[in-house]
Structures are given as C-alpha cells and as structure tokens.
Motif scaffolding. Structure first.
Motif, PDB file in Angstrom:
ATOM      1  N   TYR A 117      12.309  79.889-112.618  1.00 57.93           N
ATOM      2  CA  TYR A 117      10.984  80.326-113.085  1.00 57.93           C
ATOM      3  C   TYR A 117      10.052  79.129-113.250  1.00 57.93           C
ATOM      4  O   TYR A 117       8.898  79.153-112.798  1.00 57.93           O
ATOM      5  N   ASP A 118      10.540  78.083-113.903  1.00 57.03           N
ATOM      6  CA  ASP A 118       9.691  76.910-114.152  1.00 57.03           C
ATOM      7  C   ASP A 118       9.221  76.277-112.849  1.00 57.03           C
ATOM      8  O   ASP A 118       8.060  75.851-112.739  1.00 57.03           O
ATOM      9  N   LYS A 119      10.097  76.220-111.849  1.00 63.40           N
ATOM     10  CA  LYS A 119       9.754  75.535-110.600  1.00 63.40           C
ATOM     11  C   LYS A 119       8.894  76.390-109.686  1.00 63.40           C
ATOM     12  O   LYS A 119       7.918  75.896-109.099  1.00 63.40           O
ATOM     13  N   TYR A 120       9.225  77.684-109.566  1.00 65.01           N
ATOM     14  CA  TYR A 120       8.575  78.507-108.545  1.00 65.01           C
ATOM     15  C   TYR A 120       7.467  79.413-109.094  1.00 65.01           C
ATOM     16  O   TYR A 120       6.611  79.856-108.336  1.00 65.01           O
ATOM     17  N   ILE A 121       7.481  79.706-110.379  1.00 58.28           N
ATOM     18  CA  ILE A 121       6.426  80.539-110.979  1.00 58.28           C
ATOM     19  C   ILE A 121       5.553  79.675-111.881  1.00 58.28           C
ATOM     20  O   ILE A 121       4.371  79.455-111.605  1.00 58.28           O
ATOM     21  N   GLY A 122       6.118  79.206-112.954  1.00 56.03           N
ATOM     22  CA  GLY A 122       5.448  78.216-113.783  1.00 56.03           C
ATOM     23  C   GLY A 122       4.299  78.716-114.640  1.00 56.03           C
ATOM     24  O   GLY A 122       3.565  77.907-115.227  1.00 56.03           O
TER      25      GLY A 122
END
Length: 444
Positions: free
Chosen positions: A250-255
C-alpha cells in the motif's frame, strides 16, 4: 375510530377506475410489460447521452458479482485509477477485494461481540438488541470502514489473493456466519447475566474469534502475510517486486494519506443541520479504528466539491439509493425516466427529506464519479463507474442526471484540500451521535 372497507366503497372504486380515460389500454400495457417498461420516457434517455466535458480515463470496470461489496470495489477502484498510469498497470489490474472482504468479516464479528457484551443487560426486546440481532453482519459498509481496514491491514493485488466462490457469491457465507454470531450472542449474554467474570467473558470471546478466523480462512483462503508482486505492464515490460507485505505494498503503490479523505453527505432533514458532523451509534467494523463521521452540507456545495475533485483529475467515491428512476440496460439514473405518476394518474412525489424520514429512501449502493458535463459552469449530468461488470449499462458505466443526483445521492468522499476553511473546521468538530437505525447509517 376504525372502519372496515365496505362493498359499496369497492363498487365506487371499481366505477371510478373504469370511467377514467385510457383505462383499458393502460391495463393491457402494464399487465403485459410491467410498470417501469410501460412508464419509461424515451426522451429522458435521449436527453442524457453519455458525453461529458470532464471525462477521466479509468479503464475497464470491475464486477462484484453476487455480493454486496460495492463500497469496497468503489474505494479500491478510486485508488487503482490514480496509480494505474503511474506504474503502467495493465487494463485488467485490480486490487484484491477478497482481501479486504476477509478482514471486514473478521473485524465485524469482533465488533458484533463487543456490542452484544455492551448491551447484555438489556432485554432481548430492546430496540438496540433487536437491531443487532436482526443482521449481525452483512457485506455492506461505509467509506470510513474501508479506511479502517486499509490502515490496519493494507491492501494486496488481486493476483496475490484472488476471488473465492464465497466472495463472489456471498449468500451462503453470510447465512453461516450470522448463524454462528447469533449462537455466540446467546453464549455471551448467558455468561454475563449468569455472573461470569470479565476474564471468563474475554476468554469465551477469544475462542469465538478463533473459530471465526478458521471459518473465513477455509472459506475465502488464508490471507497473505508476505508476497512477491509479478506483472507485465501495458508496454509488456516485466516487473518483479519481492518480499512485500500488504502494508508495504500500500505504501509503495498507493500511498494515499487516508486521513485527508472525508465523508460529505447531503441529508436535508430537520434533525441534521448543515455544516455540522454526525456519527452513528454501533456503526463500524474495526474496534479502535477510524470512526464513521459525516459532514452534512447543502446539495449545491456537495456538487461543487465533487466537481473540484474531478477537475483536478481524481475520481470520487459516492453513495446513492440505486433503486428509483434507474434503467440498468441503458445505464441511466435520471428523474423522469419512469413516469409512474402520469401512467397511473397518481401523485407519488415526496421530498428528499420526506423519503429519508419516512423510510422510503436511504443509501444502498456505492460507485465512482469519473466525469461530469458542465454547461455554463453548471453540471447537467455525471459519468458513473459501476461495479456490475461490462454487460450492464454502457460497458459498465452509467449516466446520472444532475436532478437525480440532487434527489438520490447522499454521500461523496472528498480530499480535504478541496474543502473551504469553514468546512474543514466544521469537519473537525465533535460529531453528534445518531441512533443506530438512522438512514445515514445505511451500509452501501
């Protein structure tokens, strides 16, 4: 004073119906074709062609199938829209709705147990206990509930945790799970009212949750703790990202900073003054997670905020009453598409506030706004991405007239940067708590 219907009255009603112009033709039409087909106004369909001055490219629609997960699909779709081009994800890329479904079911079980414990001193006939037991849990939810899940559990690609039979067709799962929850409610209430210690009650609840987890794991699949993400982008280039967790994915691809996205509602009832916030008792899923909180605004403000977000290139999660004045085959939500009042010569009109107060309407479905048609700066119709697959509507997309939005749309999710200062301040105030059965607590 009560009075029965007399035969004389029936004779009068029969005579009145027979003498009205067109009675025989209308009866033949409606008995053959049904109410909505007979009342359909083709001009309303013509007036709402699917052309929009602001039209975001969002790709292929998803399909929730025989489940009530529209709120999850809509939320995950808004996130997918924003990152799809950034990472060149192929058109069929989706975030796993089954993953959030698993954790929602698990957390809702705990939420139900906690509410049963809190109300154990109340009679079974009390309205709150009856409300809890009527539907211990269901597929539906609210924006803040998906936020609570993602903040705790993250997200994963659908390729890592695909659909299960019970997520795509959830009736059997819900029936079995609600049976267990009601059985466990008997046990918890008996323990508490029989004088059990808090330690004994907690131990019993932990055993129940262990069984819930096992049931969900066997039904939906074991949710991933760590995984590799492998895909080919829309230019056919290969990618492999290893040793991810749902949170790091989530942090890397959505953020997104989900704290920046807030629920805005339009509920024009006397008990909910505008520019104030509201929560709903016993509404939620994650204990200790984000609470459901709504800021109520006038409908023109409601629309202006949605237009601001769309104009900035970001789609909008929104909630509606999907039943009235809709045409699934044409993909149309428009007041006047069915003219039952003219067909039957009966006044069916109610105000939006009256429909809410008298149980005629509430939020039943969540979708995504992906476009709007502005004429002289004013909206005339809106583009809607549904989650019923591409066989319904215009390849899965619907057109919503602006009048229909005014009457049957109840909620939009807006990033705080698009709110004026006075509304940010209003949102930050302590909410007024509504009763559990308030229509603004309806689950999409």
């Amino acid at each position: 004073m009560t009075k029965a219907i007399s035969q004389e009255q029936i004779n009068d009603y029969r005579k009145d119906t027979a003498q009205r112009p067109g009675t025989a033709v209308i009866r033949r039409t409606v008995t053959k074709n049904g109410i909505y087909a007979s009342a359909q106004d083709a001009q309303t369909i013509i007036d709402n062609t699917p052309i929009f001055s602001i039209d975001l490219a969002t790709g292929k629609v998803a399909n929730q199938k025989q489940s009530g997960r529209c709120w999850m699909f809509a939320a995950l779709n808004t996130m997918r829209h924003e990152v799809k081009d950034l990472f060149k994800f192929p058109d069929g890329f989706e975030l796993s709705q089954n993953y959030t479904f698993f954790w929602d079911k698990f957390e809702k079980a705990n939420y139900f147990y906690e509410n049963i414990i809190k109300t154990a001193d109340q009679a079974l006939s009390s309205r709150k206990v009856s409300f809890l037991l009527q539907t211990p849990q269901q597929d539906g939810g609210q924006w803040d509930m998906i936020v609570a899940l993602i903040e705790k559990y993250g997200v994963v690609p659908q390729s890592v945790y695909p659909e299960a039979q019970a997520s795509s067709a959830s009736r059997e799962l819900n029936s079995t799970l609600n049976l267990k929850l009601r059985k466990d409610a008997v046990t918890l209430r008996d323990l508490i009212n029989g004088g059990a210690t808090s330690t004994e009650v907690t131990s019993a609840k932990e055993n129940m949750l262990q069984e819930i987890y096992r049931f969900l794991s066997l039904t939906l699949g074991e949710p991933p703790v760590a995984f590799d993400f492998e895909y080919r982008d829309d230019e056919k280039e290969y990618h492999l990202d290893q040793n991810l967790t749902p949170q790091s994915f989530y942090d890397k691809y959505i953020g997104w900073d989900l704290g920046e996205y807030v629920s805005i509602i339009n509920a024009p009832t006397a008990d909910k003054p505008y520019n104030h916030t509201y929560s709903v008792e016993m509404l939620g899923n994650v204990i200790g997670g984000r609470e459901v909180k709504h800021l109520n605004v006038e409908i023109e403000t409601f629309k202006e905020l949605a237009i601001k977000q769309l104009s900035a290139g970001q789609s909008v999660w929104f909630g509606v009453d999907m039943g009235p004045q809709t045409e699934r085959d044409n993909g149309l939500m428009a007041t006047g598409v069915h003219r039952e009042d003219e067909l039957f010569d009966i006044d069916f009109s109610m105000t939006k506030a009256q429909r809410l107060d008298y149980g005629e309407s509430l939020m039943t479905h969540a979708m995504v706004l992906t476009g709007v048609d502005l004429v002289d700066g004013k909206p005339t119709k809106w583009k809607v991405e549904n989650s019923w697959g591409d066989k319904i509507g215009n390849k899965g997309y619907f057109t919503m007239s602006d009048d229909w939005m005014s009457e049957y749309c109840y909620q939009v999710v807006i990033k705080k940067e698009f709110l004026p200062t006075n509304l940010v301040e209003a949102y930050n105030e302590k909410p007024t708590e509504l009763q559990p059965w308030d229509p603004m607590g309806a689950l999409a």
